[in-house]
Motif scaffolding. Structure first.
Motif, PDB file in Angstrom:
ATOM      1  N   VAL A   1     -10.112 105.495  15.526  1.00 22.61           N
ATOM      2  CA  VAL A   1      -9.751 106.712  14.797  1.00 22.61           C
ATOM      3  C   VAL A   1      -8.815 107.543  15.671  1.00 22.61           C
ATOM      4  O   VAL A   1      -9.168 107.911  16.797  1.00 22.61           O
ATOM      5  CB  VAL A   1     -11.001 107.533  14.429  1.00 22.61           C
ATOM      6  CG1 VAL A   1     -10.600 108.780  13.643  1.00 22.61           C
ATOM      7  CG2 VAL A   1     -11.988 106.695  13.640  1.00 22.61           C
ATOM      8  N   ILE A   2      -7.607 107.815  15.165  1.00 23.55           N
ATOM      9  CA  ILE A   2      -6.624 108.607  15.902  1.00 23.55           C
ATOM     10  C   ILE A   2      -6.129 109.756  15.027  1.00 23.55           C
ATOM     11  O   ILE A   2      -6.295 109.745  13.813  1.00 23.55           O
ATOM     12  CB  ILE A   2      -5.430 107.744  16.364  1.00 23.55           C
ATOM     13  CG1 ILE A   2      -4.703 107.149  15.153  1.00 23.55           C
ATOM     14  CG2 ILE A   2      -5.884 106.648  17.317  1.00 23.55           C
ATOM     15  CD1 ILE A   2      -3.422 106.402  15.518  1.00 23.55           C
ATOM     16  N   SER A   3      -5.496 110.736  15.660  1.00 22.25           N
ATOM     17  CA  SER A   3      -4.910 111.855  14.916  1.00 22.25           C
ATOM     18  C   SER A   3      -3.592 111.425  14.290  1.00 22.25           C
ATOM     19  O   SER A   3      -2.851 110.622  14.860  1.00 22.25           O
ATOM     20  CB  SER A   3      -4.658 113.046  15.845  1.00 22.25           C
ATOM     21  OG  SER A   3      -5.868 113.556  16.359  1.00 22.25           O
ATOM     22  N   ARG A   4      -3.287 111.967  13.128  1.00 21.58           N
ATOM     23  CA  ARG A   4      -1.973 111.728  12.544  1.00 21.58           C
ATOM     24  C   ARG A   4      -0.928 112.501  13.350  1.00 21.58           C
ATOM     25  O   ARG A   4      -1.221 113.557  13.922  1.00 21.58           O
ATOM     26  CB  ARG A   4      -1.944 112.185  11.085  1.00 21.58           C
ATOM     27  CG  ARG A   4      -2.821 111.368  10.165  1.00 21.58           C
ATOM     28  CD  ARG A   4      -2.401 111.579   8.731  1.00 21.58           C
ATOM     29  NE  ARG A   4      -3.316 110.952   7.789  1.00 21.58           N
ATOM     30  CZ  ARG A   4      -3.087 110.825   6.493  1.00 21.58           C
ATOM     31  NH1 ARG A   4      -1.953 111.292   5.983  1.00 21.58           N
ATOM     32  NH2 ARG A   4      -3.958 110.245   5.687  1.00 21.58           N
ATOM     33  N   PRO A   5       0.295 111.997  13.389  1.00 17.72           N
ATOM     34  CA  PRO A   5       1.362 112.727  14.104  1.00 17.72           C
ATOM     35  C   PRO A   5       1.534 114.130  13.534  1.00 17.72           C
ATOM     36  O   PRO A   5       1.321 114.356  12.338  1.00 17.72           O
ATOM     37  CB  PRO A   5       2.602 111.860  13.852  1.00 17.72           C
ATOM     38  CG  PRO A   5       2.063 110.488  13.571  1.00 17.72           C
ATOM     39  CD  PRO A   5       0.760 110.711  12.855  1.00 17.72           C
TER      40      PRO A   5
ATOM     41  N   GLY B   1      -7.376 113.628   5.761  1.00 15.81           N
ATOM     42  CA  GLY B   1      -5.943 113.741   5.973  1.00 15.81           C
ATOM     43  C   GLY B   1      -5.498 114.068   7.381  1.00 15.81           C
ATOM     44  O   GLY B   1      -4.301 114.030   7.663  1.00 15.81           O
ATOM     45  N   GLU B   2      -6.423 114.391   8.281  1.00 16.66           N
ATOM     46  CA  GLU B   2      -6.037 114.707   9.656  1.00 16.66           C
ATOM     47  C   GLU B   2      -6.079 113.484  10.562  1.00 16.66           C
ATOM     48  O   GLU B   2      -5.582 113.543  11.694  1.00 16.66           O
ATOM     49  CB  GLU B   2      -6.955 115.792  10.228  1.00 16.66           C
ATOM     50  CG  GLU B   2      -6.832 117.138   9.528  1.00 16.66           C
ATOM     51  CD  GLU B   2      -7.723 118.198  10.153  1.00 16.66           C
ATOM     52  OE1 GLU B   2      -8.525 117.833  11.037  1.00 16.66           O
ATOM     53  OE2 GLU B   2      -7.616 119.368   9.771  1.00 16.66           O
ATOM     54  N   ILE B   3      -6.643 112.398  10.085  1.00 16.31           N
ATOM     55  CA  ILE B   3      -6.815 111.219  10.946  1.00 16.31           C
ATOM     56  C   ILE B   3      -6.290 109.969  10.246  1.00 16.31           C
ATOM     57  O   ILE B   3      -5.986 109.979   9.053  1.00 16.31           O
ATOM     58  CB  ILE B   3      -8.290 111.023  11.351  1.00 16.31           C
ATOM     59  CG1 ILE B   3      -9.180 110.850  10.090  1.00 16.31           C
ATOM     60  CG2 ILE B   3      -8.773 112.196  12.187  1.00 16.31           C
ATOM     61  CD1 ILE B   3      -9.465 109.467   9.648  1.00 16.31           C
ATOM     62  N   GLU B   4      -6.186 108.893  11.000  1.00 15.94           N
ATOM     63  CA  GLU B   4      -5.864 107.577  10.473  1.00 15.94           C
ATOM     64  C   GLU B   4      -6.493 106.530  11.391  1.00 15.94           C
ATOM     65  O   GLU B   4      -6.998 106.862  12.475  1.00 15.94           O
ATOM     66  CB  GLU B   4      -4.341 107.389  10.376  1.00 15.94           C
ATOM     67  CG  GLU B   4      -3.607 107.575  11.677  1.00 15.94           C
ATOM     68  CD  GLU B   4      -2.093 107.651  11.481  1.00 15.94           C
ATOM     69  OE1 GLU B   4      -1.643 107.731  10.334  1.00 15.94           O
ATOM     70  OE2 GLU B   4      -1.367 107.627  12.512  1.00 15.94           O
ATOM     71  N   ILE B   5      -6.459 105.289  10.950  1.00 16.15           N
ATOM     72  CA  ILE B   5      -7.106 104.217  11.706  1.00 16.15           C
ATOM     73  C   ILE B   5      -6.039 103.311  12.294  1.00 16.15           C
ATOM     74  O   ILE B   5      -5.213 102.747  11.571  1.00 16.15           O
ATOM     75  CB  ILE B   5      -8.052 103.386  10.814  1.00 16.15           C
ATOM     76  CG1 ILE B   5      -9.006 104.296  10.040  1.00 16.15           C
ATOM     77  CG2 ILE B   5      -8.820 102.376  11.655  1.00 16.15           C
ATOM     78  CD1 ILE B   5      -9.884 105.157  10.908  1.00 16.15           C
ATOM     79  N   LYS B   6      -6.036 103.167  13.616  1.00 20.62           N
ATOM     80  CA  LYS B   6      -5.153 102.226  14.297  1.00 20.62           C
ATOM     81  C   LYS B   6      -5.869 100.882  14.360  1.00 20.62           C
ATOM     82  O   LYS B   6      -6.817 100.698  15.116  1.00 20.62           O
ATOM     83  CB  LYS B   6      -4.834 102.735  15.703  1.00 20.62           C
ATOM     84  CG  LYS B   6      -3.821 101.875  16.439  1.00 20.62           C
ATOM     85  CD  LYS B   6      -3.506 102.451  17.808  1.00 20.62           C
ATOM     86  CE  LYS B   6      -2.477 101.601  18.542  1.00 20.62           C
ATOM     87  NZ  LYS B   6      -2.185 102.147  19.888  1.00 20.62           N
ATOM     88  N   VAL B   7      -5.409  99.939  13.549  1.00 21.72           N
ATOM     89  CA  VAL B   7      -6.140  98.692  13.342  1.00 21.72           C
ATOM     90  C   VAL B   7      -5.973  97.734  14.522  1.00 21.72           C
ATOM     91  O   VAL B   7      -4.876  97.582  15.070  1.00 21.72           O
ATOM     92  CB  VAL B   7      -5.661  98.009  12.042  1.00 21.72           C
ATOM     93  CG1 VAL B   7      -6.356  96.670  11.861  1.00 21.72           C
ATOM     94  CG2 VAL B   7      -5.946  98.903  10.849  1.00 21.72           C
ATOM     95  N   LYS B   8      -7.091  97.068  14.857  1.00 20.40           N
ATOM     96  CA  LYS B   8      -7.076  96.008  15.867  1.00 20.40           C
ATOM     97  C   LYS B   8      -7.286  94.639  15.232  1.00 20.40           C
ATOM     98  O   LYS B   8      -6.605  93.679  15.580  1.00 20.40           O
ATOM     99  CB  LYS B   8      -8.164  96.277  16.918  1.00 20.40           C
ATOM    100  CG  LYS B   8      -7.963  97.545  17.729  1.00 20.40           C
ATOM    101  CD  LYS B   8      -9.090  97.734  18.736  1.00 20.40           C
ATOM    102  CE  LYS B   8      -8.891  99.013  19.545  1.00 20.40           C
ATOM    103  NZ  LYS B   8     -10.027  99.240  20.504  1.00 20.40           N
ATOM    104  N   THR B   9      -8.235  94.553  14.318  1.00 22.44           N
ATOM    105  CA  THR B   9      -8.512  93.289  13.632  1.00 22.44           C
ATOM    106  C   THR B   9      -8.658  93.551  12.141  1.00 22.44           C
ATOM    107  O   THR B   9      -9.017  94.657  11.724  1.00 22.44           O
ATOM    108  CB  THR B   9      -9.798  92.623  14.155  1.00 22.44           C
ATOM    109  OG1 THR B   9     -10.927  93.474  13.878  1.00 22.44           O
ATOM    110  CG2 THR B   9      -9.718  92.371  15.653  1.00 22.44           C
TER     111      THR B   9
END
Length: 216
Positions: free
Chosen positions: A121-125, A136-144
């Motif tokens: 879980v990371i912050s959106r730019p 809407g404040e976060i997004e998921i940086k996918v690994k698998t």
């Protein structure tokens, strides 16, 4: 016609079963009001996900999560929005060569396919937050990523703003049940029946509860 119906209703509520029904309705209304302010219960131990799509917030930043859901839509093979019964979350499709297999799965899976993703879980730019989405404040940086079920071409779009005729909805009932409103209705009905069973079992025993609930 309505006056005779109300008279029958009054007579029914005067019976022991009717009084029980009144007590159940009162208990249900109080329970449902209270449950509206409670957190969603812990997920079933039979599912692989760690969280639901709609519950992630800024407080989850840095956590590694596993989500399962339907692909709502995809934008330029850079992002996709994942949907489950609780809401939506944006997923970032990796673009580096080391994650080519993950990108292939997420870019080639048809819309409404079921996928499982694991990521951070990371912050959106800055400036790209979406105040219209609870997540809407976060997004998921996918690994698998894993494609659980590929979707064929559907007879209508699975979006709440797309209007469908009643006949079409009934013909494809299994698809209509994916909509937010139908998901809400099914869970509300389940909660009400559960409360009815709990009330009757605690007050009158399991046997009487089963007999009474057979009338519903």
């Amino acid at each position: 016609m309505f006056s005779s119906w109300f008279k029958r209703l009054d007579r029914g509520l005067a019976t022991p079963a009717g009084r029980i029904a009144q007590l159940i309705c009162g208990s249900l209304s109080r329970s449902l009001v209270l449950s509206a302010h409670r957190r969603v219960p812990e997920l079933s131990s039979f599912v692989a996900r760690t969280n639901t799509c709609g519950e992630l917030r800024s407080s989850h930043l840095g956590q590694e999560v596993t989500l399962c859901g339907w692909i709502q839509y995809r934008r330029q093979n850079l992002f996709l929005v994942l949907r489950d019964f609780q809401g939506l979350v944006q997923v970032v499709i990796p673009q580096d060569e080391s994650a080519a297999s993950v990108k292939k799965i997420l870019c080639e899976a048809p819309v409404e396919s079921v996928v499982q993703v694991t990521g951070t879980v990371i912050s959106r730019p800055p400036g790209q937050e979406n105040p219209k989405m609870p997540t809407g404040e976060i997004e998921i940086k996918v690994k698998t990523a894993e494609l659980l079920n590929s979707c064929k071409k559907l007879p209508f779009e699975m979006k709440d703003f797309v209007k469908k005729t009643e006949a079409l909805r009934l013909q494809y009932r299994y698809l209509d049940l994916r909509s937010f409103q139908m998901q809400y209705n099914l869970r509300l009905r389940s909660q009400m029946v559960t409360k009815m069973r709990e009330y009757l079992c605690n007050l009158h025993g399991k046997g009487d509860a089963c007999v009474f609930l057979g009338a519903f």
